[in-house]
Design an enzyme around this catalytic site. Structure first.
Site, PDB file in Angstrom:
ATOM      1  N   ARG A 211       0.087  -1.044   0.201  1.00  0.00           N
ATOM      2  CA  ARG A 211       0.095  -0.170  -0.186  1.00  0.00           C
ATOM      3  C   ARG A 211       0.849   0.750   0.021  1.00  0.00           C
ATOM      4  NH1 ARG A 211      -1.469  -4.039   3.447  1.00  0.00           N
ATOM      5  NH2 ARG A 211      -3.640  -4.829   3.541  1.00  0.00           N
TER       6      ARG A 211
ATOM      7  N   ARG B 138     -21.915 -16.644  -3.567  1.00  0.00           N
ATOM      8  CA  ARG B 138     -22.572 -15.323  -3.707  1.00  0.00           C
ATOM      9  C   ARG B 138     -21.298 -14.071  -4.242  1.00  0.00           C
ATOM     10  NH1 ARG B 138     -28.627 -13.863  -3.328  1.00  0.00           N
ATOM     11  NH2 ARG B 138     -29.120 -12.695  -4.322  1.00  0.00           N
TER      12      ARG B 138
ATOM     13  N   ASP C 221     -30.913 -12.338  -7.682  1.00  0.00           N
ATOM     14  CA  ASP C 221     -31.687 -13.904  -7.521  1.00  0.00           C
ATOM     15  C   ASP C 221     -33.120 -14.246  -8.414  1.00  0.00           C
ATOM     16  OD1 ASP C 221     -31.032 -14.110  -4.841  1.00  0.00           O
ATOM     17  OD2 ASP C 221     -32.554 -12.954  -3.561  1.00  0.00           O
ATOM     18  N   GLU C 222     -33.333 -15.239  -8.965  1.00  0.00           N
ATOM     19  CA  GLU C 222     -33.830 -15.983 -10.072  1.00  0.00           C
ATOM     20  C   GLU C 222     -34.982 -15.421 -10.173  1.00  0.00           C
ATOM     21  OE1 GLU C 222     -33.965 -20.337  -9.783  1.00  0.00           O
ATOM     22  OE2 GLU C 222     -33.802 -20.316  -8.214  1.00  0.00           O
ATOM     23  N   ASP C 223     -35.929 -15.403  -8.581  1.00  0.00           N
ATOM     24  CA  ASP C 223     -37.102 -15.145  -9.032  1.00  0.00           C
ATOM     25  C   ASP C 223     -37.401 -13.151  -8.847  1.00  0.00           C
ATOM     26  OD1 ASP C 223     -35.863 -14.120  -6.266  1.00  0.00           O
ATOM     27  OD2 ASP C 223     -37.329 -15.959  -5.424  1.00  0.00           O
TER      28      ASP C 223
ATOM     29  N   ASP D  77     -26.950 -11.392   3.086  1.00  0.00           N
ATOM     30  CA  ASP D  77     -27.010 -10.297   2.393  1.00  0.00           C
ATOM     31  C   ASP D  77     -26.974  -9.430   3.578  1.00  0.00           C
ATOM     32  OD1 ASP D  77     -29.043 -11.268   3.123  1.00  0.00           O
ATOM     33  OD2 ASP D  77     -30.466 -10.247   2.125  1.00  0.00           O
TER      34      ASP D  77
ATOM     35  N   ARG E 277     -32.431 -13.931  10.899  1.00  0.00           N
ATOM     36  CA  ARG E 277     -31.767 -13.403  10.111  1.00  0.00           C
ATOM     37  C   ARG E 277     -31.872 -12.072  11.448  1.00  0.00           C
ATOM     38  NH1 ARG E 277     -32.025 -12.360   4.287  1.00  0.00           N
ATOM     39  NH2 ARG E 277     -31.823  -9.743   4.903  1.00  0.00           N
TER      40      ARG E 277
END
Length: 760
Positions: free
Chosen positions: A431, A539, A555-557, A644, A715
């Site tokens: 750095r 993910r 998401d797929e839906d 998430d 959650r």
């Protein structure tokens, strides 16, 4: 002839008289100075005539500085060299780089021996290392080794002093003369000299030491750390005192000090002279003689008055209401008030000659502190008065950044030490000082990701860079492998229709293989299928297939239109360091339960944008996988409902900013992931033999036995475990939502750029 002789005699006599009256005083002074030359050399300073130089200190103060019982710098250096025989160590000569080549930078801590005492502070340091992403249980993989012997307090008068360290470390088979070892130390030496002697031969070990003297510090090898108290928090830590919109235009005091005044011994000279700058108005310098059991034996004429004035002011109030804080040396070069001043946004004025400042290899202290000289104390007030108000504010802001980034917890101090050492192993990927001294700080910038500032989401405004004008759609699929559902077919069609879409990447998270290429819908952009490992943390893995700066996580839906995708992407390009998306949720503190609550209800506040439909920078994939320790990723995979939330917590911890919600045509409905159709075994529990990170858990609320309620409870549990792991709640709440300019305005539809967003 007689007249000529007479004039010569008178001239000679006049010259002799002039020399006697005007030069004799100087000759007498010269003879006195010559006679006392040796004595003055022994006891500096002894002024030959007070009329030559006015003294601003009492004679007893000056004589105390020349205490013959104290070691000279040369003698202290010799004593240090006798203890540390490898004083010329460099990384190239005293460090085995080959140990770091195969497994990377891994750190091994020696197992704790029975009956071996460990102080609370050293226990925190060891815990910080074991919690880090660099820790390994296998010494064969290790690049760096940490002793289990407590070496923090090496004052043999201390109750925490560990004896016979030399004998113990020589018996360790991994010691190897100290090579590739890191030794932590806060207190070295003892009364009266307080030298850097640790009482044992450190060999070729790297020293991470507080109160480091520049004469004994080995640049590029040792690490100077700050002196911190045993109450310093393990992780998280209190935030700085400088809040947004709370900076007064002018504080009550310009310069303050409140502390103990040593009456004798090393460090007494500087603190004894501090009373000379006190004016009782904007400069407050308070000292007390009450230090040690026998302070009354050494008290002077000022002690009684100083002790009375000392009690009139509150120390925290002085810190809060002063612009500059004097940080003089104590018995050792460092002191606790250095970190106290940083946290309070009170610009430190350092009076500790020869102190190697903490992490000076990485931190530019010229932007956050005023480095003074102990012998030029009387010039300090005029020097700080000359600093322009704009620069004062810049100093204060930098103190807050440094405090939060590197000093607010033991975790950050230890991790900064490790990262500095790691940077030395690969200088071409280390750095820069700019990264260390600019938000978000060196700990959150991974040089393995890139060394170019334009590849990170934090520096676009400062350097005029712009994120890429395309995005990658990243879709996670958990459906049955037999056929593709209608929602995912519509989603691929909508996303590929965006003018900003560069590619679509599908993460196939099922055991069965994905459908053949002929089954997938045709699109105008490349479509790539990646076989996942059936872990939720996959993910956010930094897949090489993702080439754009922007990632649209789906998401797929998820149900989105092309207009929604286009508008959200343009918003993200204005805020590339944040998460920008559609479905949102929020957190709150539940005082009755004494824990954090989580709600998916529509409220006027938001703090979480679900990654079922959200844009973010691809750097966060690397940060999620490589920065976070393994335990947190195991938590995500174990609860199966947490990835998430962790991503939102991570981004908030880095940016200190909330996510951004954009206009959505339809309300998003959370559905339970169809993991049961494609998983093998119980994925909702941690893998055998592994445990998720410990955190205080409260009993879950009594809810109906449904998938939705169980998911909600998990959650909420996840949120509290993350807050415990970070040591605080990083999430930031917001009441902002961004809509197109003419959204739902009473104007012609033809004038609106995104008219489809208003359709039901």
């Amino acid at each position: 002839m007689q007249t000529r002789k007479k004039y010569i005699f008178l001239t000679f006599l006049a010259s002799w008289l002039l020399l006697f009256f005007f030069g004799g005083d100087q000759l007498r002074r010269f003879s006195v100075f010559s006679g006392r030359k040796a004595e003055a050399r022994r006891n500096w300073p002894r002024w030959t005539d007070r009329s030559l130089l006015k003294s601003f200190a009492d004679p007893e103060e000056l004589q105390r500085d020349g205490d013959p019982s104290l070691l000279s710098p040369r003698e202290r250096r010799a004593a240090w060299l006798s203890t540390y025989r490898s004083s010329r160590c460099r990384m190239e000569t005293c460090f085995d780089f080959s140990k770091c080549e195969r497994h990377g930078f891994k750190v091994f801590t020696y197992p704790q021996e029975r009956g071996q005492p460990v102080s609370e502070t050293y226990g925190k340091i060891l815990s910080s290392i074991t919690r880090s992403r660099y820790h390994t249980l296998n010494p064969e993989e290790a690049c760096l080794f940490i002793l289990s012997i407590d070496t923090l307090d090496r004052d043999h008068l201390s109750g925490q002093y560990v004896r016979n360290v030399d004998e113990k470390i020589r018996g360790f088979p991994l010691w190897n003369g100290g090579r590739n070892h890191l030794i932590f130390n806060l207190y070295s030496g003892t009364w009266p000299g307080y030298t850097g002697d640790l009482g044992f031969d450190t060999g070729q070990a790297i020293l991470a030491k507080a109160s480091f003297d520049t004469g004994s510090f080995r640049p590029g090898f040792d690490v100077s750390i700050p002196l911190f108290s045993k109450e310093h928090p393990q992780r998280g830590g209190d935030r700085g005192w400088l809040y947004q919109d709370s900076v007064p235009p002018k504080k009550k005091y310009l310069l303050v000090f409140k502390g103990k005044r040593y009456l004798t011994g090393i460090g007494s000279g500087t603190r004894n002279a501090l009373h000379h700058i006190h004016n009782g108005k904007d400069i407050i310098s308070l000292t007390t003689c009450k230090h040690g059991k026998d302070w009354e034996k050494h008290k002077d004429t000022r002690c009684d008055k100083d002790n009375v004035d000392y009690e009139r002011f509150d120390y925290r109030e002085l810190l809060h209401n002063s612009t500059f804080c004097i940080v003089p040396r104590g018995r050792r070069l460092g002191s606790f008030r250095f970190l106290e001043a940083l946290q309070a946004a009170c610009i430190p004025v350092l009076l500790s000659d020869g102190w190697e400042l903490p992490f000076a290899e990485a931190i530019d202290w010229g932007k956050a502190a005023v480095v003074g000289s102990e012998r030029l104390l009387l010039q300090i007030p005029s020097a700080v008065r000359c600093i322009h108000p704009e620069r004062v504010l810049a100093f204060q802001q930098q103190t807050q950044f440094l405090w939060d980034a590197y000093f607010s917890s033991v975790d950050k101090i230890v991790h900064t030490t490790l990262e500095i050492i790691k940077d030395r192993l690969s200088p071409h990927r280390s750095r820069s000082r700019f990264l260390w001294n600019t938000l978000p700080g060196g700990l959150l910038v991974l040089p393995d990701f890139s060394t170019h500032l334009g590849d990170f989401p934090f520096y676009y405004l400062q350097h005029g860079y712009s994120p890429s004008k395309k995005f990658t759609a990243f879709i996670r699929v958990v459906s049955q492998a037999g056929s593709l559902s209608q929602p995912i077919l519509r989603l691929i069609q909508a996303v590929s229709g965006s003018q900003y879409c560069a590619q679509i990447v599908v993460l196939w998270s099922c055991e069965k293989p994905p459908p053949p290429s002929g089954k997938w819908p045709q699109s105008t952009v490349p479509l790539t299928i990646i076989q996942g490992r059936r872990k939720l943390s996959d993910r956010f893995y930094p897949f090489g297939a993702i080439q754009t700066d922007a990632v649209l996580s789906l998401d797929e839906d998820t149900s989105l239109s092309t207009s929604e995708v286009d508008f959200a992407f343009l918003v993200w390009r204005s805020f590339p360091e944040r998460i920008v998306g559609f479905p949102t949720q929020s957190h709150f503190w539940d005082p009755e339960q004494g824990r954090w609550g989580y709600t998916s209800k529509w409220t006027n506040e938001l703090s979480i944008v679900l990654t079922a439909a959200a844009f973010y920078h691809r750097y966060y994939h690397s940060l999620f996988t490589e920065y976070l320790p393994t335990g947190l990723r195991e938590l995500v995979d174990g609860l199966a409902t947490c990835e998430d939330i962790l991503m939102n917590v991570l981004v908030a911890a880095v940016t200190k900013l909330p996510p951004i919600k954009v206009t959505q045509r339809k309300q998003h409905k959370e559905v339970v992931a169809q993991q049961a159709e494609c998983r093998d075994g119980a994925e909702g529990t941690p893998p055998p033999g592994q445990q998720s990170p410990s955190a205080p858990r409260s009993a879950p609320a009594k809810v109906k036995d449904t998938n939705g309620s169980r998911r909600f409870s998990q959650r909420q549990d996840c949120l509290n475990q993350l807050a415990d792991w970070f040591g605080y709640m990083p999430l930031v709440s917001s009441q902002l939502r961004l809509d197109p300019v003419l959204f739902k305005d009473q104007v012609s539809v033809l004038r609106k750029k995104y008219p489809s967003l208003e359709k039901p």
